[in-house]
Design a protein around this motif. Structure first.
Motif, PDB file in Angstrom:
ATOM      1  N   MET A   1       0.835  -1.188   0.000  1.00 42.17           N
ATOM      2  CA  MET A   1       0.000   0.000   0.000  1.00 42.17           C
ATOM      3  C   MET A   1       0.872   1.240   0.000  1.00 42.17           C
ATOM      4  SD  MET A   1      -3.285  -0.285   2.497  1.00 42.17           S
ATOM      5  CE  MET A   1      -2.697  -1.445   3.697  1.00 42.17           C
ATOM      6  N   ILE A   2       0.365   2.255  -0.658  1.00 39.05           N
ATOM      7  CA  ILE A   2       1.058   3.539  -0.692  1.00 39.05           C
ATOM      8  C   ILE A   2       0.092   4.598  -0.184  1.00 39.05           C
ATOM      9  CG2 ILE A   2       2.183   5.265  -2.143  1.00 39.05           C
ATOM     10  CD1 ILE A   2       2.832   3.013  -4.121  1.00 39.05           C
ATOM     11  N   LEU A   3       0.566   5.435   0.704  1.00 46.29           N
ATOM     12  CA  LEU A   3      -0.216   6.541   1.228  1.00 46.29           C
ATOM     13  C   LEU A   3       0.397   7.831   0.699  1.00 46.29           C
ATOM     14  CD1 LEU A   3      -1.623   6.985   4.741  1.00 46.29           C
ATOM     15  CD2 LEU A   3      -0.338   8.842   3.718  1.00 46.29           C
ATOM     16  N   TYR A   4      -0.359   8.558  -0.100  1.00 41.04           N
ATOM     17  CA  TYR A   4       0.075   9.859  -0.597  1.00 41.04           C
ATOM     18  C   TYR A   4      -0.464  10.902   0.364  1.00 41.04           C
ATOM     19  CZ  TYR A   4       1.105   7.380  -4.917  1.00 41.04           C
ATOM     20  OH  TYR A   4       1.622   6.497  -5.838  1.00 41.04           O
ATOM     21  N   GLY A   5       0.441  11.688   0.937  1.00 42.91           N
ATOM     22  CA  GLY A   5       0.032  12.696   1.906  1.00 42.91           C
ATOM     23  C   GLY A   5       1.210  13.565   2.287  1.00 42.91           C
ATOM     24  N   LEU A   6       1.126  14.133   3.466  1.00 43.87           N
ATOM     25  CA  LEU A   6       2.198  14.973   3.992  1.00 43.87           C
ATOM     26  C   LEU A   6       2.690  14.375   5.307  1.00 43.87           C
ATOM     27  CD1 LEU A   6       0.623  18.497   3.436  1.00 43.87           C
ATOM     28  CD2 LEU A   6       2.432  17.439   2.098  1.00 43.87           C
ATOM     29  N   LYS A   7       3.992  14.376   5.495  1.00 43.29           N
ATOM     30  CA  LYS A   7       4.525  13.803   6.732  1.00 43.29           C
ATOM     31  C   LYS A   7       4.141  14.640   7.945  1.00 43.29           C
ATOM     32  CE  LYS A   7       9.055  15.854   5.940  1.00 43.29           C
ATOM     33  NZ  LYS A   7      10.450  15.590   5.658  1.00 43.29           N
ATOM     34  N   THR A   8       3.740  15.901   7.728  1.00 43.13           N
ATOM     35  CA  THR A   8       3.344  16.769   8.829  1.00 43.13           C
ATOM     36  C   THR A   8       1.833  16.778   9.067  1.00 43.13           C
ATOM     37  OG1 THR A   8       3.234  18.639   7.305  1.00 43.13           O
ATOM     38  CG2 THR A   8       5.313  18.313   8.512  1.00 43.13           C
ATOM     39  N   CYS A   9       1.079  16.041   8.270  1.00 42.81           N
ATOM     40  CA  CYS A   9      -0.383  16.012   8.371  1.00 42.81           C
ATOM     41  C   CYS A   9      -0.809  15.047   9.484  1.00 42.81           C
ATOM     42  CB  CYS A   9      -0.984  15.585   7.027  1.00 42.81           C
ATOM     43  SG  CYS A   9      -2.756  15.275   7.067  1.00 42.81           S
ATOM     44  N   ASP A  10      -1.585  15.536  10.444  1.00 47.76           N
ATOM     45  CA  ASP A  10      -2.025  14.699  11.562  1.00 47.76           C
ATOM     46  C   ASP A  10      -2.852  13.503  11.095  1.00 47.76           C
ATOM     47  OD1 ASP A  10      -0.759  16.280  13.432  1.00 47.76           O
ATOM     48  OD2 ASP A  10      -2.545  17.470  13.892  1.00 47.76           O
ATOM     49  N   THR A  11      -3.727  13.706  10.119  1.00 51.98           N
ATOM     50  CA  THR A  11      -4.562  12.614   9.618  1.00 51.98           C
ATOM     51  C   THR A  11      -3.701  11.547   8.951  1.00 51.98           C
ATOM     52  OG1 THR A  11      -6.374  14.173   9.292  1.00 51.98           O
ATOM     53  CG2 THR A  11      -6.559  12.048   8.175  1.00 51.98           C
ATOM     54  N   CYS A  12      -2.699  11.978   8.189  1.00 50.05           N
ATOM     55  CA  CYS A  12      -1.793  11.020   7.549  1.00 50.05           C
ATOM     56  C   CYS A  12      -1.002  10.242   8.598  1.00 50.05           C
ATOM     57  CB  CYS A  12      -0.842  11.731   6.588  1.00 50.05           C
ATOM     58  SG  CYS A  12      -1.678  12.446   5.161  1.00 50.05           S
ATOM     59  N   ARG A  13      -0.602  10.916   9.646  1.00 50.28           N
ATOM     60  CA  ARG A  13       0.123  10.243  10.729  1.00 50.28           C
ATOM     61  C   ARG A  13      -0.741   9.188  11.410  1.00 50.28           C
ATOM     62  NH1 ARG A  13       3.120  15.068  14.050  1.00 50.28           N
ATOM     63  NH2 ARG A  13       4.141  16.027  12.275  1.00 50.28           N
ATOM     64  N   LYS A  14      -2.020   9.518  11.644  1.00 47.94           N
ATOM     65  CA  LYS A  14      -2.939   8.551  12.245  1.00 47.94           C
ATOM     66  C   LYS A  14      -3.080   7.321  11.357  1.00 47.94           C
ATOM     67  CE  LYS A  14      -5.771  12.027  14.514  1.00 47.94           C
ATOM     68  NZ  LYS A  14      -7.059  12.729  14.482  1.00 47.94           N
ATOM     69  N   ALA A  15      -3.241   7.556  10.063  1.00 48.17           N
ATOM     70  CA  ALA A  15      -3.395   6.448   9.118  1.00 48.17           C
ATOM     71  C   ALA A  15      -2.137   5.577   9.111  1.00 48.17           C
ATOM     72  CB  ALA A  15      -3.693   6.981   7.717  1.00 48.17           C
ATOM     73  N   LEU A  16      -0.973   6.204   9.073  1.00 48.82           N
ATOM     74  CA  LEU A  16       0.282   5.446   9.053  1.00 48.82           C
ATOM     75  C   LEU A  16       0.490   4.647  10.339  1.00 48.82           C
ATOM     76  CD1 LEU A  16       2.695   7.983   7.358  1.00 48.82           C
ATOM     77  CD2 LEU A  16       2.076   5.725   6.500  1.00 48.82           C
ATOM     78  N   LYS A  17       0.057   5.209  11.443  1.00 46.72           N
ATOM     79  CA  LYS A  17       0.198   4.509  12.716  1.00 46.72           C
ATOM     80  C   LYS A  17      -0.632   3.225  12.715  1.00 46.72           C
ATOM     81  CE  LYS A  17       0.086   5.324  17.663  1.00 46.72           C
ATOM     82  NZ  LYS A  17      -0.176   6.292  18.722  1.00 46.72           N
ATOM     83  N   GLN A  18      -1.794   3.269  12.071  1.00 50.19           N
ATOM     84  CA  GLN A  18      -2.663   2.097  12.012  1.00 50.19           C
ATOM     85  C   GLN A  18      -2.283   1.152  10.876  1.00 50.19           C
ATOM     86  OE1 GLN A  18      -6.490   4.414  12.287  1.00 50.19           O
ATOM     87  NE2 GLN A  18      -6.906   2.791  13.766  1.00 50.19           N
ATOM     88  N   MET A  19      -1.458   1.624   9.939  1.00 47.59           N
ATOM     89  CA  MET A  19      -1.027   0.791   8.813  1.00 47.59           C
ATOM     90  C   MET A  19       0.488   0.869   8.671  1.00 47.59           C
ATOM     91  SD  MET A  19      -3.910   1.697   5.931  1.00 47.59           S
ATOM     92  CE  MET A  19      -3.149   3.255   5.553  1.00 47.59           C
ATOM     93  N   PRO A  20       1.238   0.251   9.578  1.00 47.38           N
ATOM     94  CA  PRO A  20       2.697   0.369   9.548  1.00 47.38           C
ATOM     95  C   PRO A  20       3.339  -0.201   8.279  1.00 47.38           C
ATOM     96  CG  PRO A  20       2.000  -1.218  11.203  1.00 47.38           C
ATOM     97  CD  PRO A  20       0.757  -0.569  10.677  1.00 47.38           C
ATOM     98  N   GLU A  21       2.631  -1.086   7.580  1.00 48.03           N
ATOM     99  CA  GLU A  21       3.181  -1.657   6.343  1.00 48.03           C
ATOM    100  C   GLU A  21       3.045  -0.702   5.157  1.00 48.03           C
ATOM    101  OE1 GLU A  21      -1.164  -2.308   6.133  1.00 48.03           O
ATOM    102  OE2 GLU A  21       0.294  -2.411   7.744  1.00 48.03           O
TER     103      GLU A  21
END
Length: 105
Positions: A1-21
């Motif tokens: 999976m690829i997440l397109y976003g911003l490393k400083t975006c809180d929502t993107c951080r939440k998503a990445l935390k729940q999807m470490p892969e």
């Protein structure tokens, strides 16, 4: 999976935390491939552009009239985030429907 976003975006951080892969592609630093943007625009239409963002408010009226794909290529931070690419398709945002679709309970 690829997440397109911003490393400083809180929502993107939440998503990445729940999807470490998931791999983060910072749209400011790396951009979004045109074929992904085109597919996302075809699927999500005008909702792909975040008209509540600071970037949007900083645009002139004439800039806002440009086609969405051109705007997103010039100002990648205008994209609603996160945009998640999986083998099954594209998902926009981090609501309950997206979380269920990508396998987060």
């Amino acid at each position: 999976m690829i997440l397109y976003g911003l490393k400083t975006c809180d929502t993107c951080r939440k998503a990445l935390k729940q999807m470490p892969e998931c791999r983060l592609v910072d749209v400011r630093a790396e951009g979004v491939p045109l074929e992904v943007l085109t597919a996302a625009q075809a699927q999500f239409g005008d909702t792909l552009v975040n008209t509540r963002s600071t970037t949007w408010r900083g645009l002139t009226e004439q800039e806002r009239l440009q086609p969405a794909l051109e705007l997103l290529q010039q100002h990648p931070a205008l994209m609603k985030r996160p945009l998640i690419q999986t083998d099954a398709g594209l998902y926009l945002g981090w609501d309950k429907a997206t979380q269920e679709a990508v396998g987060i309970d």
